[in-house]
Enzyme design. Structure first.
Site, PDB file in Angstrom:
ATOM      1  N   GLU A  52       0.864  -1.398   0.102  1.00 35.89           N
ATOM      2  CA  GLU A  52      -0.002  -0.180  -0.026  1.00 35.89           C
ATOM      3  C   GLU A  52       0.864   1.127  -0.061  1.00 35.89           C
ATOM      4  OE1 GLU A  52      -2.433   2.307   3.283  1.00 35.89           O
ATOM      5  OE2 GLU A  52      -2.648   0.302   3.581  1.00 35.89           O
ATOM      6  N   ARG A  56       0.373  10.407   0.784  1.00 32.37           N
ATOM      7  CA  ARG A  56       0.719  11.567   1.689  1.00 32.37           C
ATOM      8  C   ARG A  56       2.205  12.079   1.219  1.00 32.37           C
ATOM      9  NH1 ARG A  56       0.719   8.828   7.671  1.00 32.37           N
ATOM     10  NH2 ARG A  56      -1.067   7.901   7.717  1.00 32.37           N
ATOM     11  N   THR A  80      -4.480   6.031   2.723  1.00 28.43           N
ATOM     12  CA  THR A  80      -4.942   7.522   3.149  1.00 28.43           C
ATOM     13  C   THR A  80      -5.649   8.415   2.134  1.00 28.43           C
ATOM     14  OG1 THR A  80      -2.555   7.416   4.009  1.00 28.43           O
ATOM     15  CG2 THR A  80      -3.868   9.376   4.467  1.00 28.43           C
ATOM     16  N   LYS A 140     -10.233  -1.667   7.833  1.00 26.70           N
ATOM     17  CA  LYS A 140      -9.009  -1.371   8.197  1.00 26.70           C
ATOM     18  C   LYS A 140      -9.316  -0.901  10.051  1.00 26.70           C
ATOM     19  CE  LYS A 140      -5.375   2.195   8.132  1.00 26.70           C
ATOM     20  NZ  LYS A 140      -4.864   2.986   7.222  1.00 26.70           N
TER      21      LYS A 140
END
Length: 221
Positions: A52, A56, A80, A140
């Site tokens: 993953e 960011r 994210t 998650k």
């Protein structure tokens, strides 16, 4: 046309196939897209089937595109992801699954509309119920250590037997086995396997070794 039960099962199966085949998923911040392909190959050498890349950094989408193009033997996801625009951009760049730290109705709608495997972030009973209501039985669990760690997962198991979690946030080589051994965990985040200093130095062998050690630590469960 598949009914709702079939679609729920298909979503779970897709995530199990992409990220549930190993006890860990490396989660990475990539500042330089040139590092993306050798980094992915280092993880393949360690034996992990998926990674993953968090959205960011400015390089994240390009890193996803390069891995998806050049390293097809590993599944690459975008993490994210906070809104539908990021969801769409990640899909366009080749992400095979999407991960969010939380979830909104708009993100659920994007996942349902596109069919792209989606791992919503949850932490409260209400958020777990919302995920289930939208037809998602993989989530998650973030921030896992702060919210109570394996003990919290044990408490949730009885109330939500259909849900399987990917704990994230505060996991280390020392504690990951305590998460993975929980029956309602289907994989766990390893975000320490590609430190910035190793990435900057191009120490791909070191990253492979760290990832192998993380796998062994998780398999200790």
């Amino acid at each position: 046309m598949p009914d709702k039960t079939d679609r729920v099962a298909e979503r779970a199966a897709a995530l199990d196939r992409l990220i549930g085949r190993a006890p860990i998923v490396p989660v990475l911040a990539v500042d330089d897209p040139e590092a993306a392909v050798p980094l992915a190959r280092a993880l393949v050498a360690a034996g992990v089937p998926a990674l993953e890349i968090m959205l960011r950094t400015a390089a994240a989408l390009e890193a996803i595109r390069r891995v998806a193009t050049a390293v097809p033997e590993i599944a690459v996801g975008a993490g994210t992801v906070l809104n539908p625009a990021q969801f769409a951009a990640a899909q366009i760049h080749g992400a095979q699954f999407i991960v969010s730290p939380g979830a909104t109705p708009a993100l659920y709608a994007a996942a349902i509309d596109t069919g792209l495997p989606f791992l919503p972030g949850v932490v409260t009973p209400g958020e777990i119920m919302a995920a289930l209501d939208h037809g998602f039985t993989r989530a998650k669990f973030f921030p896992a250590v702060t919210i109570g760690g394996p003990a919290a997962l044990q408490m949730l198991a009885g109330a939500y037997p259909a849900m399987r979690f990917c704990p994230s946030g505060g996991l280390t080589a020392a504690n990951i086995a305590s998460f993975v051994r929980e029956p309602n965990v289907f994989t766990a985040v390893a975000d320490w396997v590609a430190p910035k200093e190793m990435l900057a130095a191009g120490d791909w062998a070191g990253i492979t070794a760290l990832t192998k050690a993380a796998l062994q630590a998780a398999k200790g469960a």
